[in-house]
Write an enzyme that holds these catalytic residues in place. Structure first.
Site, PDB file in Angstrom:
ATOM      1  CB  THR A 296      -0.943   0.021   1.218  1.00 40.07           C
ATOM      2  OG1 THR A 296      -1.838  -1.091   1.124  1.00 40.07           O
ATOM      3  CG2 THR A 296      -1.766   1.304   1.249  1.00 40.07           C
TER       4      THR A 296
ATOM      5  CG  PHE B 110       0.200   4.857   3.556  1.00 41.97           C
ATOM      6  CD1 PHE B 110      -0.986   4.936   4.261  1.00 41.97           C
ATOM      7  CD2 PHE B 110       0.795   3.619   3.394  1.00 41.97           C
ATOM      8  CE1 PHE B 110      -1.587   3.795   4.778  1.00 41.97           C
ATOM      9  CE2 PHE B 110       0.211   2.468   3.907  1.00 41.97           C
ATOM     10  CZ  PHE B 110      -0.987   2.562   4.600  1.00 41.97           C
TER      11      PHE B 110
END
Length: 356
Positions: free
Chosen positions: A257, A259
């Site tokens: 992921t 960010f």
């Protein structure tokens, strides 16, 4: 204790003594530099340069990953002596967002868990916190739509990025999966683990799958129900006292992921940067090609292109684009100036160091 073992331990003690002196000397120098920063404590470009240089010099046996972790904590402790930072993230405690904060800022930073991505943006916009960390995309499931919508609206700047390998674990109060009647998790986590669930829980059709706002919230709910399980990260299991029944159940072992760090400051070039922009063009044949052609002409690499409804008119879209380089780079500046003259809308979200 053998004489050889004693000699080795004495050497380690001597090295530790020297490290202690050097780290404190570094902290003193950081304090002196802090007095000349005009109130800006966090310098993403400088920290990126330090970590990049140390990786290049690293002879081993510690891996570059361990070197980054070690020096991130040293930098974090020194930074806290200048002025404590507060970073908002999507809570509650135990989320991957919290892990991303620690990975980028170290553990010597104050954190504020927020109930939603919207709340993270609001805390930064109102100067309640110094920075915010928000998820923007996952390598398996794609973009986080709410973050993209808010980036379109906000006046905040993207100051940095964090890439966090995401390992999902199945956790519960106990390890007998036959007693599980419901599983809590975030919708993206369910999607990331669907193959494993279908293979290892043959009675999955009889188990209720309940979406939650975050994986940590899923762990909290599972901790209150002996017949429930949750899909979440290891930290959530630690926080809520759950037993991990199965590790690394994500279908893609490279699941990551990304960010973004959001704030109000403009970041100088680190030498290895990205620039994020949003733009749109008129709906006519060849318009997107014309809009993107300056990148090729000025040899600007493009690492991401994603469309999103503009929410202004039906079937009108904006394009989220990440390019390689910094606004201070001549080729990037020229390409964006040419695009500005062609686009019906152009918003520069910021230039920032690429993830380590």
């Amino acid at each position: 204790m053998t004489e050889q073992l004693k000699q080795l331990r004495d050497k380690i003690d001597s090295i530790d003594n020297e490290l202690l002196k050097l780290i404190n000397t570094r902290a003193e120098l950081a304090q002196q530099i802090g007095l000349q920063k005009n109130g800006v404590t966090y310098r993403p470009e400088r920290e990126s340069q330090v970590l990049t240089r140390l990786q290049q010099l690293n002879p081993g046996p510690l891996t570059n990953e361990r070197i980054i972790q070690l020096f991130t904590e040293i930098i974090s402790a020194c930074r806290a002596m200048e002025e404590p930072l507060t970073v908002a993230y999507l809570g509650p405690q135990g989320t991957f967002s919290e892990e991303a904060v620690t990975k980028r800022f170290g553990s010597t930073v104050a954190t504020l868990a927020c109930q939603s991505i919207d709340d993270v943006f609001r805390k930064v916009e109102s100067d309640t916190v110094s920075y915010g960390v928000v998820p923007v995309e996952n390598s398996t499931e794609g973009a986080v739509g709410r973050t993209m919508d808010l980036l379109l609206q906000t006046s905040l700047t993207v100051c940095g990025e964090i890439e966090l390998p995401v390992h999902q674990h199945l956790m519960a109060q106990q390890t007998d999966l036959t007693t599980i009647q419901k599983i809590y998790s975030h919708p993206q986590s369910f999607a990331q683990c669907l193959g494993w669930l279908n293979k290892h829980l043959p009675n999955l059709q009889d188990i209720s799958r309940i979406d939650t706002a975050s994986n940590a919230d899923a762990a909290r709910l599972a901790a209150a129900d002996k017949n429930a399980a949750a899909i979440a990260g290891k930290k959530a299991a630690d926080v809520f006292g759950l037993t991990i029944c199965a590790k690394n159940i994500e279908d893609d072992p490279n699941n990551t992921t990304r960010f973004l760090v959001i704030g109000t400051q403009q970041v100088s070039s680190s030498g290895r940067d990205k620039t994020s922009i949003i733009m749109s063009t008129s709906n006519r044949p060849g318009s997107i090609y014309e809009l993107l052609s300056p990148f090729a002409r000025y040899q600007v690499g493009m690492s991401r292109l994603e469309s999103r409804p503009s929410r202004k008119e039906l079937w009108e879209y904006v394009f989220f684009i990440d390019i390689e380089g910094h606004l201070e780079n001549e080729n990037v500046a020229k390409a964006l100036e040419e695009i500005r003259n062609k686009a019906t809308f152009l918003k520069i979200l910021g230039s920032y160091p690429a993830a380590q």
